[in-house]
Motif scaffolding. Structure first.
Motif, mmCIF file in Angstrom:
data_model
loop_
_atom_site.group_PDB
_atom_site.id
_atom_site.type_symbol
_atom_site.label_atom_id
_atom_site.label_comp_id
_atom_site.label_asym_id
_atom_site.label_seq_id
_atom_site.Cartn_x
_atom_site.Cartn_y
_atom_site.Cartn_z
ATOM 1 N N ILE A 219 13.373 49.212 59.338
ATOM 2 C CA ILE A 219 12.795 50.517 59.013
ATOM 3 C C ILE A 219 11.282 50.449 59.207
ATOM 4 O O ILE A 219 10.704 49.357 59.302
ATOM 5 C CB ILE A 219 13.116 50.964 57.560
ATOM 6 N N TYR A 221 7.437 52.531 58.039
ATOM 7 C CA TYR A 221 6.723 53.481 57.186
ATOM 8 C C TYR A 221 5.466 53.921 57.926
ATOM 9 O O TYR A 221 4.626 53.089 58.274
ATOM 10 C CB TYR A 221 6.309 52.827 55.868
ATOM 11 N N ALA A 222 5.355 55.224 58.190
ATOM 12 C CA ALA A 222 4.153 55.761 58.833
ATOM 13 C C ALA A 222 3.739 57.042 58.098
ATOM 14 O O ALA A 222 4.560 57.952 57.980
ATOM 15 C CB ALA A 222 4.424 56.064 60.303
ATOM 16 N N PRO A 246 2.399 51.847 62.188
ATOM 17 C CA PRO A 246 3.262 51.826 61.000
ATOM 18 C C PRO A 246 3.389 50.429 60.402
ATOM 19 O O PRO A 246 2.979 49.433 61.002
ATOM 20 C CB PRO A 246 4.612 52.288 61.555
ATOM 21 N N ARG A 271 15.438 48.886 51.963
ATOM 22 C CA ARG A 271 14.587 49.428 50.890
ATOM 23 C C ARG A 271 14.513 48.441 49.726
ATOM 24 O O ARG A 271 13.494 48.360 49.031
ATOM 25 C CB ARG A 271 15.103 50.791 50.440
ATOM 26 N N ALA A 284 7.839 54.357 48.387
ATOM 27 C CA ALA A 284 7.601 55.077 49.646
ATOM 28 C C ALA A 284 8.915 55.406 50.363
ATOM 29 O O ALA A 284 9.947 54.776 50.130
ATOM 30 C CB ALA A 284 6.716 54.234 50.555
ATOM 31 N N THR A 285 8.847 56.403 51.241
ATOM 32 C CA THR A 285 10.034 56.826 52.004
ATOM 33 C C THR A 285 9.876 56.403 53.464
ATOM 34 O O THR A 285 8.870 56.741 54.103
ATOM 35 C CB THR A 285 10.183 58.363 51.945
ATOM 36 N N PRO A 286 10.862 55.679 54.013
ATOM 37 C CA PRO A 286 10.750 55.248 55.415
ATOM 38 C C PRO A 286 10.742 56.439 56.372
ATOM 39 O O PRO A 286 11.365 57.468 56.108
ATOM 40 C CB PRO A 286 12.007 54.402 55.631
ATOM 41 N N SER A 287 10.046 56.258 57.493
ATOM 42 C CA SER A 287 9.954 57.330 58.484
ATOM 43 C C SER A 287 10.847 57.073 59.695
ATOM 44 O O SER A 287 11.011 57.950 60.542
ATOM 45 C CB SER A 287 8.503 57.471 58.948
ATOM 46 N N ASP A 288 11.420 55.885 59.798
ATOM 47 C CA ASP A 288 12.231 55.560 60.982
ATOM 48 C C ASP A 288 13.186 54.416 60.635
ATOM 49 O O ASP A 288 12.912 53.626 59.721
ATOM 50 C CB ASP A 288 11.301 55.140 62.141
ATOM 51 N N GLN A 289 14.288 54.347 61.362
ATOM 52 C CA GLN A 289 15.263 53.254 61.199
ATOM 53 C C GLN A 289 15.898 52.994 62.553
ATOM 54 O O GLN A 289 16.198 53.937 63.291
ATOM 55 C CB GLN A 289 16.348 53.666 60.186
#
Ligand SMILES: Cc1cc2nc3c(=O)[nH]c(=O)nc-3n(C[C@H](O)[C@H](O)[C@H](O)COP(=O)(O)OP(=O)(O)OC[C@H]3O[C@@H](n4cnc5c(N)ncnc54)[C@H](O)[C@@H]3O)c2cc1C
Length: 356
Positions: A219, A221-222, A246, A271, A284-289
């Motif tokens: 994952i 985070y950006a 990221p 996570r 935080a919330t991931p922006s991609d996977q």
């Protein structure tokens, strides 16, 4: 064309580049878009020390490859104008309990004994929950997607061709390599490098046995929720802060055949790794996977060497193929010249050949 390279991942492209620079004319045969499989999915950690399991030829290959990265990155920048994001940013290992702290103390001790740089941190600034840290300043990272684009561009600018086709088999006639066959044509060649990643054992006639896929999900985070500059390992994973980019968190290790879909379970596991790494990441919330398939072997070592007459296998790099690409390409060129400078015996393709 005087050498067919099967696969345009980091191993095939780096090998093709070095073969072209050694005066050969490679034809890279790739069934999909170049550099879009495991190499694209990778975190890009150059973890010669941080991924090490002890001294020996594999560790020496990792150190050799790490040492070659600065030159490769500079060469690619000069040749293609692409900055591959190579940074000797260091890798920090965190221990959150006494057992892990004891392991890290041992790793630190033998690596210092081997003459490598490693710093033991009884307190780790910015990581208040950590009992102990070990910082390996000479490990680093590269931006894998920029690296693959630069390699593709450099290979083409060297005059090598990239053909979009799936290689089905290599064909020997009268004991000599005669051709590689794709689904639609037979391409005469006297030399072949099989660098088909997790699919390497499926190339018929190449005698490359024992490679299987291990799925890895990641994952990102950006923008990055933490201001880290170094790679950080803790628990079952790691975080990689891209320069001006990221923060990546990886990675799962799953026996799932050739399925490379992302899953809710994978996201939950990643996570959980993020939460182990830092409280800020936990929120935080991931922006991609995404996911990719590592080319794994039963003993965890790569396969580098002649697997059949005039066929060189360069595969099975599992968790360290990005790191190992420069040294593997060097070994491939050396094998063609008949003068390997590394001790490649542990990586002999024959160790997985079925008994007759
Ligand atoms: C989530 C994840 C994180 C990772 N993190 C790191 C890391 O931080 N550091 C590190 O060093 N390594 C890392 N790795 C491992 C690394 O990605 C691999 O070891 C490396 O990319 C393998 O490169 P490759 O060229 O052998 O395979 P690939 O990149 O998979 O390339 C093989 C190519 O061969 C092609 N191909 C297959 N069969 C055929 C055929 N029959 N004909 C034509 N073409 C064919 C495929 O389409 C593919 O493009 C990670 C891997 C994953 C999945």
């Amino acid at each position: 064309m005087d050498v067919a390279v099967v696969g345009a991942g980091v191993i095939g492209l780096t090998s093709a580049l070095r073969l072209a620079e050694a005066g050969l004319r490679p034809l890279v045969i790739e069934r999909g878009d170049p550099g879009r499989e495991a190499s694209w999915a990778a975190a890009g950690i150059l973890g010669a020390q941080s991924e090490s399991h002890g001294a020996g030829p594999f560790f020496e290959l990792c150190l050799r490859s790490r040492a070659l990265y600065g030159e490769l990155a500079g060469h690619l920048l000069d040749r293609t104008g692409i900055d591959v994001g190579y940074q000797r940013c260091g890798v920090l290992h965190l221990a959150h309990d006494d057992d892990r702290a004891a392991v890290l103390r041992e790793v630190h001790a033998w690596q210092v004994g081997r003459g490598l740089r490693s710093e033991l941190l009884e307190q780790v600034p910015g990581h208040p929950r950590a009992r102990l840290g070990v910082f390996m300043p000479d490990d680093g990272q590269v931006d894998t997607r920029a690296l693959l684009e630069a390699l593709r561009s450099a290979v083409v600018s060297r005059g090598a061709q990239i053909l979009r086709a799936r290689v089905v088999r290599v064909v020997h006639e009268d004991g000599r390599l005669a051709a590689v066959e794709t689904e639609s044509q037979s391409i005469p060649t006297g030399l072949c490098v099989v660098a088909a990643g997790a699919w390497s054992s499926a190339v018929e006639g190449a005698n490359v046995h024992g490679v299987h896929p291990v799925k890895g999900q990641m994952i990102a985070y950006a923008p990055p929720p933490v201001p880290w500059k170094s790679v950080v390992y803790a628990g079952k994973g790691y975080a990689v802060p891209r320069k001006n980019g990221p923060l990546l968190v990886g990675a799962t290790q799953e026996e799932a055949g050739f399925d490379k879909s992302t899953t809710a379970e994978g996201l939950a596991a990643l996570r959980a790794i993020a939460a182990t790494l830092s409280d800020d990441l936990a929120l935080a919330t991931p922006s991609d996977q995404w996911a990719g398939l590592r080319p794994a072997t039963a003993d965890g070592l790569p396969i580098i060497g002649f697997s059949a007459r005039s066929v060189i296998a360069a595969t099975g790099h599992y968790r360290n193929g990005i790191l190992l690409a420069p040294a593997t390409a060097e070994a491939v060129v050396d094998l063609v010249a008949g003068r390997p400078r590394q001790d490649l015996r542990d990586f002999d393709p024959g160790r997985f050949a079925p008994d007759d």
